[in-house]
Write an enzyme that holds these catalytic residues in place. Structure first.
Site, mmCIF file in Angstrom:
data_model
loop_
_atom_site.group_PDB
_atom_site.id
_atom_site.type_symbol
_atom_site.label_atom_id
_atom_site.label_comp_id
_atom_site.label_asym_id
_atom_site.label_seq_id
_atom_site.Cartn_x
_atom_site.Cartn_y
_atom_site.Cartn_z
ATOM 1 N N GLN A 1 -2.319 31.455 -26.129
ATOM 2 C CA GLN A 1 -1.859 32.221 -27.286
ATOM 3 C C GLN A 1 -0.424 31.821 -27.637
ATOM 4 O OE1 GLN A 1 -3.756 34.511 -29.117
ATOM 5 N NE2 GLN A 1 -2.022 34.446 -30.518
ATOM 6 N N ASP B 1 -9.208 26.257 -29.952
ATOM 7 C CA ASP B 1 -8.305 26.549 -31.077
ATOM 8 C C ASP B 1 -8.238 25.375 -32.053
ATOM 9 O OD1 ASP B 1 -7.252 29.106 -31.219
ATOM 10 O OD2 ASP B 1 -5.620 28.727 -29.798
ATOM 11 N N LYS C 1 -9.699 39.179 -29.372
ATOM 12 C CA LYS C 1 -10.527 38.023 -29.004
ATOM 13 C C LYS C 1 -11.429 38.366 -27.808
ATOM 14 C CE LYS C 1 -7.078 34.942 -30.945
ATOM 15 N NZ LYS C 1 -5.956 34.030 -30.764
#
Ligand code: NAP
Length: 288
Positions: A96, A119, A52
């Protein structure tokens, strides 16, 4: 009947979209900033976050990595989230997953400001998705829809069977596919679905998102079906230098010859998922 299916090349599309984003950054002369919180040293999470951050660098976005040990307390983590929520230099951020078992995923997700939740996991963004309102859509379902759109795979009136109902893949994808404008008729299936094989056989489009390598076999798909393979399980592979490779939920060798189009693993949904996060970050930057 056996033929060569169209391979839906996520790597190629992702490269195209990255160059589009690079161009947008150049034109505006401004660079969005994505931050990531990483807890612990899980190998998979380390590599996802590294990808990412690299993706950000490649398109000219800024990125920031905030690390905590496994022993981090909920309070410390929530404080870090609050700092990012209020930091005007951060456009969007992710935490995460998975987190250590002592920390509640839901309390962490709900602490993220919805307008920075790139997200798309916050209940507000999931609610907006269900209502068809603008908001952040989770990266994997977004990536699958974009892959289908750019390859001009028709969805309207088609029967799509989605195997797997997770909050991050199957459920949001079923909503997106059945929305007005996409107009597929969607059957969302799971581990308690009884006649899964028959349902898949009736599908124009099958999405396999269950995490069981090679689960979808040729006898489960109809001639000419479009097959999207979301699965990414690491399976041992002594011939590979790192000792493993990624295997999808579709038995590609047997299924591909029956399909009109199919995604490979790797190189299908995975790269498009990474683009989903970049697009959400761009959007967070543009709409702030
Ligand atoms: P998950 O949270 O474990 O959910 C799996 C889903 O599959 C559940 O809904 C489960 O049903 C269903 N399922 C399990 N066994 C089944 C069976 N025998 N028949 C029908 N349904 C079954 O998984 P996930 O997070 O959605 O991920 C799925 C796969 O996609 C994994 O391999 C993951 O690594 C991969 N993935 C890839 C990407 C990418 O970028 N390519 C992104 C995200 C995930 P129940 O609800 O009844 O338990």
């Amino acid at each position: 009947m056996s033929h060569s299916p169209l391979i839906l090349d996520g790597n190629k599309l992702a490269a195209e979209i990255r160059s589009e984003l690079r161009e947008k950054v150049k034109q505006t002369g401004k660079s969005p900033c994505l931050a990531a919180i990483l807890v612990g040293n899980d190998g998979g999470s380390e590599s996802y976050v590294a990808h990412k951050m690299n993706d950000c660098a490649e398109v000219g976005f800024q990125s920031r990595l905030i690390r905590f040990p496994d022993s981090v307390s909920s309070q410390e983590l929530l404080q870090a989230i609050n700092n990012l929520n209020t930091d005007p230099n951060v456009d969007g951020f992710i935490v995460q997953l998975p987190l250590p078992p002592s920390i509640s995923n839901q309390s962490v997700i709900q602490a993220i400001a919805p307008q920075k939740d790139v997200d798309g996991f916050h209940p507000e963004n999931i609610g907006k998705l269900s209502l068809g309102l603008p908001g952040f859509v989770a990266a994997t379902p977004w990536g699958i829809m974009e892959l289908l759109r750019r390859y001009q795979i028709p969805l309207s009136g088609k029967h799509a069977v989605v195997v797997g109902r997770s909050n991050i893949v199957g459920s949001p994808l079923s909503v997106l596919m059945s929305r007005p404008g996409a107009d597929a008729t969607v059957t969302l299936t799971h581990s308690k679905t009884r006649n899964l094989k028959e349902l898949c056989q009736q599908a124009d489009i099958v999405v396999a998102a269950l995490g069981i390598p090679g689960f979808l076999t040729a006898d489960m798909v109809s001639e000419g079906a479009v097959v999207i393979d979301v699965g990414t399980t690491r399976v041992p592979d002594p011939s590979h230098p790192r000792g493993w490779r990624l295997k999808g939920d579709v038995d590609f060798e047997s299924v591909a010859p029956k399909c009109s189009a199919i995604t490979p693993v790797p190189g299908g949904v995975g790269p498009m998922t990474r683009i989903g996060l970049l697009m959400n970050t761009w959007r967070a930057f543009e709409t702030k």
